[in-house]
Every structure is written in C-alpha cells, then in structure tokens.
Motif scaffolding. Structure first.
Motif, PDB file in Angstrom:
ATOM      1  N   TRP A 189      -3.265  16.972   0.698  1.00  0.00           N
ATOM      2  CA  TRP A 189      -3.305  15.527   0.883  1.00  0.00           C
ATOM      3  C   TRP A 189      -4.434  14.941   0.045  1.00  0.00           C
ATOM      4  O   TRP A 189      -5.446  15.596  -0.213  1.00  0.00           O
ATOM      5  CB  TRP A 189      -3.434  15.121   2.347  1.00  0.00           C
ATOM      6  N   THR A 190      -4.204  13.714  -0.399  1.00  0.00           N
ATOM      7  CA  THR A 190      -5.190  12.959  -1.170  1.00  0.00           C
ATOM      8  C   THR A 190      -5.377  11.605  -0.511  1.00  0.00           C
ATOM      9  O   THR A 190      -4.409  10.862  -0.308  1.00  0.00           O
ATOM     10  CB  THR A 190      -4.728  12.754  -2.624  1.00  0.00           C
ATOM     11  N   LEU A 191      -6.611  11.303  -0.165  1.00  0.00           N
ATOM     12  CA  LEU A 191      -6.953  10.017   0.440  1.00  0.00           C
ATOM     13  C   LEU A 191      -7.507   9.118  -0.658  1.00  0.00           C
ATOM     14  O   LEU A 191      -8.430   9.513  -1.388  1.00  0.00           O
ATOM     15  CB  LEU A 191      -7.993  10.226   1.541  1.00  0.00           C
ATOM     16  N   ALA A 192      -6.929   7.924  -0.813  1.00  0.00           N
ATOM     17  CA  ALA A 192      -7.312   7.051  -1.917  1.00  0.00           C
ATOM     18  C   ALA A 192      -7.370   5.597  -1.461  1.00  0.00           C
ATOM     19  O   ALA A 192      -6.731   5.209  -0.484  1.00  0.00           O
ATOM     20  CB  ALA A 192      -6.325   7.196  -3.072  1.00  0.00           C
ATOM     21  N   ARG A 193      -8.138   4.812  -2.198  1.00  0.00           N
ATOM     22  CA  ARG A 193      -8.191   3.366  -1.976  1.00  0.00           C
ATOM     23  C   ARG A 193      -7.352   2.682  -3.037  1.00  0.00           C
ATOM     24  O   ARG A 193      -7.551   2.888  -4.234  1.00  0.00           O
ATOM     25  CB  ARG A 193      -9.629   2.847  -2.035  1.00  0.00           C
ATOM     26  N   ASP A 194      -6.401   1.856  -2.595  1.00  0.00           N
ATOM     27  CA  ASP A 194      -5.494   1.157  -3.497  1.00  0.00           C
ATOM     28  C   ASP A 194      -6.088  -0.208  -3.849  1.00  0.00           C
ATOM     29  O   ASP A 194      -6.159  -1.093  -2.998  1.00  0.00           O
ATOM     30  CB  ASP A 194      -4.133   1.002  -2.819  1.00  0.00           C
ATOM     31  N   SER A 195      -6.493  -0.366  -5.095  1.00  0.00           N
ATOM     32  CA  SER A 195      -7.140  -1.613  -5.519  1.00  0.00           C
ATOM     33  C   SER A 195      -6.152  -2.743  -5.747  1.00  0.00           C
ATOM     34  O   SER A 195      -6.555  -3.884  -5.968  1.00  0.00           O
ATOM     35  CB  SER A 195      -7.930  -1.376  -6.810  1.00  0.00           C
ATOM     36  N   SER A 196      -4.845  -2.451  -5.662  1.00  0.00           N
ATOM     37  CA  SER A 196      -3.838  -3.472  -5.962  1.00  0.00           C
ATOM     38  C   SER A 196      -3.421  -4.273  -4.731  1.00  0.00           C
ATOM     39  O   SER A 196      -2.621  -5.201  -4.857  1.00  0.00           O
ATOM     40  CB  SER A 196      -2.600  -2.819  -6.588  1.00  0.00           C
ATOM     41  N   THR A 197      -3.925  -3.923  -3.560  1.00  0.00           N
ATOM     42  CA  THR A 197      -3.500  -4.618  -2.347  1.00  0.00           C
ATOM     43  C   THR A 197      -4.664  -4.786  -1.382  1.00  0.00           C
ATOM     44  O   THR A 197      -5.572  -3.950  -1.332  1.00  0.00           O
ATOM     45  CB  THR A 197      -2.360  -3.849  -1.641  1.00  0.00           C
ATOM     46  N   GLY A 198      -4.624  -5.853  -0.620  1.00  0.00           N
ATOM     47  CA  GLY A 198      -5.615  -6.070   0.431  1.00  0.00           C
ATOM     48  C   GLY A 198      -5.075  -5.705   1.794  1.00  0.00           C
ATOM     49  O   GLY A 198      -5.805  -5.721   2.789  1.00  0.00           O
ATOM     50  N   GLN A 199      -3.793  -5.385   1.868  1.00  0.00           N
ATOM     51  CA  GLN A 199      -3.144  -5.037   3.132  1.00  0.00           C
ATOM     52  C   GLN A 199      -2.965  -3.530   3.204  1.00  0.00           C
ATOM     53  O   GLN A 199      -2.293  -2.938   2.363  1.00  0.00           O
ATOM     54  CB  GLN A 199      -1.784  -5.730   3.246  1.00  0.00           C
ATOM     55  N   ALA A 200      -3.582  -2.908   4.212  1.00  0.00           N
ATOM     56  CA  ALA A 200      -3.538  -1.449   4.360  1.00  0.00           C
ATOM     57  C   ALA A 200      -3.920  -0.772   3.050  1.00  0.00           C
ATOM     58  O   ALA A 200      -3.123  -0.032   2.460  1.00  0.00           O
ATOM     59  CB  ALA A 200      -2.164  -1.000   4.839  1.00  0.00           C
ATOM     60  N   PRO A 201      -5.150  -0.987   2.560  1.00  0.00           N
ATOM     61  CA  PRO A 201      -5.515  -0.488   1.232  1.00  0.00           C
ATOM     62  C   PRO A 201      -5.806   1.003   1.156  1.00  0.00           C
ATOM     63  O   PRO A 201      -5.875   1.553   0.063  1.00  0.00           O
ATOM     64  CB  PRO A 201      -6.784  -1.285   0.918  1.00  0.00           C
ATOM     65  N   ILE A 202      -5.980   1.670   2.310  1.00  0.00           N
ATOM     66  CA  ILE A 202      -6.235   3.105   2.295  1.00  0.00           C
ATOM     67  C   ILE A 202      -4.909   3.840   2.290  1.00  0.00           C
ATOM     68  O   ILE A 202      -4.094   3.674   3.200  1.00  0.00           O
ATOM     69  CB  ILE A 202      -7.089   3.541   3.504  1.00  0.00           C
ATOM     70  N   ARG A 203      -4.680   4.647   1.248  1.00  0.00           N
ATOM     71  CA  ARG A 203      -3.402   5.328   1.091  1.00  0.00           C
ATOM     72  C   ARG A 203      -3.598   6.847   1.208  1.00  0.00           C
ATOM     73  O   ARG A 203      -4.552   7.407   0.658  1.00  0.00           O
ATOM     74  CB  ARG A 203      -2.770   4.979  -0.248  1.00  0.00           C
ATOM     75  N   LEU A 204      -2.679   7.456   1.908  1.00  0.00           N
ATOM     76  CA  LEU A 204      -2.683   8.899   2.086  1.00  0.00           C
ATOM     77  C   LEU A 204      -1.434   9.469   1.425  1.00  0.00           C
ATOM     78  O   LEU A 204      -0.311   9.125   1.799  1.00  0.00           O
ATOM     79  CB  LEU A 204      -2.698   9.256   3.572  1.00  0.00           C
ATOM     80  N   PHE A 205      -1.626  10.312   0.428  1.00  0.00           N
ATOM     81  CA  PHE A 205      -0.511  10.962  -0.252  1.00  0.00           C
ATOM     82  C   PHE A 205      -0.428  12.397   0.274  1.00  0.00           C
ATOM     83  O   PHE A 205      -1.309  13.222   0.008  1.00  0.00           O
ATOM     84  CB  PHE A 205      -0.708  10.932  -1.767  1.00  0.00           C
TER      85      PHE A 205
END
Length: 255
Positions: free
Chosen positions: A151-167
């Motif tokens: 798993w990779t935990l990342a911050r999505d700079s393209s959105t302000g809604q639920a910006p923490i993404r887990l792949f």
C-alpha cells in the motif's frame, strides 16, 4: 549485478558520491528488470524499473521496486545514477517519467510477470503513472506474506475533498494476477485507522462516485431516448396480441 542491468559503465567514472554508492549497490542487489527504456545514441540516459529481491532480506515492509536512471557524459567519461524505491511499479514509472523518460516507453511491463486482474487496476495504474507531481507519497509498506499486498499512502494535491489517498495492491501468487484499488480519506489518521482495522470496504474517491453516477444517468437517458424513438401504438390499434401469442414476464429477467 544481473547481465541485463549492464549499463556499460566500465570505462566511465562516477560523477559524484551518490552515483558511486548506487553502482556499488547494484552489485549487491538481486535485480529483476520489469520495464526499461534505453535511449539511443549510446550517451543518452537509460531508465529501468526493477524488483530488488535483496530487500526481502532486510527490514520487513520496505519498498522493493527500484526506479533507476543512468546518464552518461562521454566527453567527461563520467556517469550519474539516480535511484528511488517505491511500493508499486506505477509509482516507480511515474518517478522515471518525471525524470525525463518518455511515458509511452515506460507504460508496459513484461508479460512473463504478474498481470493486472481487471480493467480498474489498469486504469488506476495509468492514473498514477501519468499523474506528474499530483501525489505526495507519505508512507508505504510491502508484505510478502499473509496478506500479500503493498500500500502507498499519498496526498492528492488536485482535490480538497478527501485528499488522502490509499493505493492498495493485492495479489494472488497462485493465480498470477493482482488488483489495485484507490481509497479516499479526509485525513491521514482516518486512512491509518482503516489500514489497522479493515472493518469496512475501502472508501471510493468522491470523483469516482461522481463518475459512476454520471454513467448511470447516461445509461438511463439512453434507455429513455430509445423508448421515445419507438413507434407509438395508435388509439385504434388492436390491444390484444395475435392468436397463438402470449405476453408473460421472462422468468429469467427482473421486471
């Protein structure tokens, strides 16, 4: 170092201490090439994604996918090596693309390796691979045993809604395929809580839910348009079916 990773550096000297260390690490690693692009002419950079089996001998959970860029300066007889380790191939490919590798040259992994199980996995990997600097990686982990996942935990700079993404990538060694899914969280604590408990399905990104709704809407409109295009029965038309026919629901279909 594996022969397929011979970057032809024998007559060249490392340009800096980092490149010297990276070359030495090649010889100590157990690298298997997953994807590569070696540009021509000879002096052009080489880009490689490889699995480093030697990582499994070290600290559990460390990333095993190596992204490698080698550049040669034939005028100075020197070379530079840049490396970065990632949990998944798609993040390694993204790193190399940002370092100058043509995207189309880094999009394919050899068929002899584990393959994606479905179209959604392919789509999410492409999204990551072509994301540029959109994702800031916060943490990652690789597990070779139960569960077999990364798993990779990342911050999505393209959105302000639920910006923490887990792949989340899960694979079945017995079937030779893997899946990748993307989850969305309001903050990092919520994502780590989900990873610890796994008591609910991985929450889908808001934009994915929006796309699903749009697809359902378009499908409904298509059905509506199709119905309105059908010729309407006139008020004087016969309302009973011709002899020998019956109208009854197909038991194999829902009404």
């Amino acid at each position: 170092m594996n022969d397929v990773l011979d970057f032809h550096l024998a007559d060249l000297a490392p340009a800096d201490a980092d490149s010297e260390y990276a070359e030495q690490r090649f010889w100590l690693s157990d690298l298997t090439v997953l994807a590569e692009y070696r540009a021509t002419p000879y002096g052009s950079p080489s880009y490689v994604v490889a699995h480093d089996g030697s990582v499994t001998w070290g600290v559990p959970g460390k990333s095993q996918i190596a992204a490698i860029k080698v550049a040669r300066d034939l005028k100075l007889n020197k070379f530079t090596v840049e490396t970065a380790y990632h949990a998944t191939v798609s993040f390694a490919q993204n790193w190399l693309i940002e370092k100058g590798c043509p995207p189309e040259r880094m999009a394919r992994v050899g068929d002899e390796f584990v393959n994606p199980a479905d179209d959604l996995t392919v789509r999410i990997e492409q999204q990551v691979r072509e994301s540029g600097t959109r994702y800031e990686v916060l943490d990652s982990r690789t597990s070779d045993f139960d569960p077999c996942e990364t798993w990779t935990l990342a911050r999505d700079s393209s959105t302000g809604q639920a910006p923490i993404r887990l792949f989340l990538e899960e694979w079945g060694q017995d079937v030779g395929t893997y899946t990748m899914r993307e989850g969305a969280f309001a903050d990092e604590d919520a994502a780590r809580c989900w990873l610890k408990e796994r008591s609910s399905p991985l929450p889908r990104p808001p934009e994915f839910r929006g796309e699903a709704t749009a697809l359902q809407t378009r499908a409904a409109l298509a059905r509506s348009d199709g119905a309105s295009a059908m010729p309407k029965v006139g008020v004087d038309a016969h309302r009973t079916p011709p002899a020998g026919t019956t109208h009854r629901p197909n038991p194999g279909r829902s009404m």
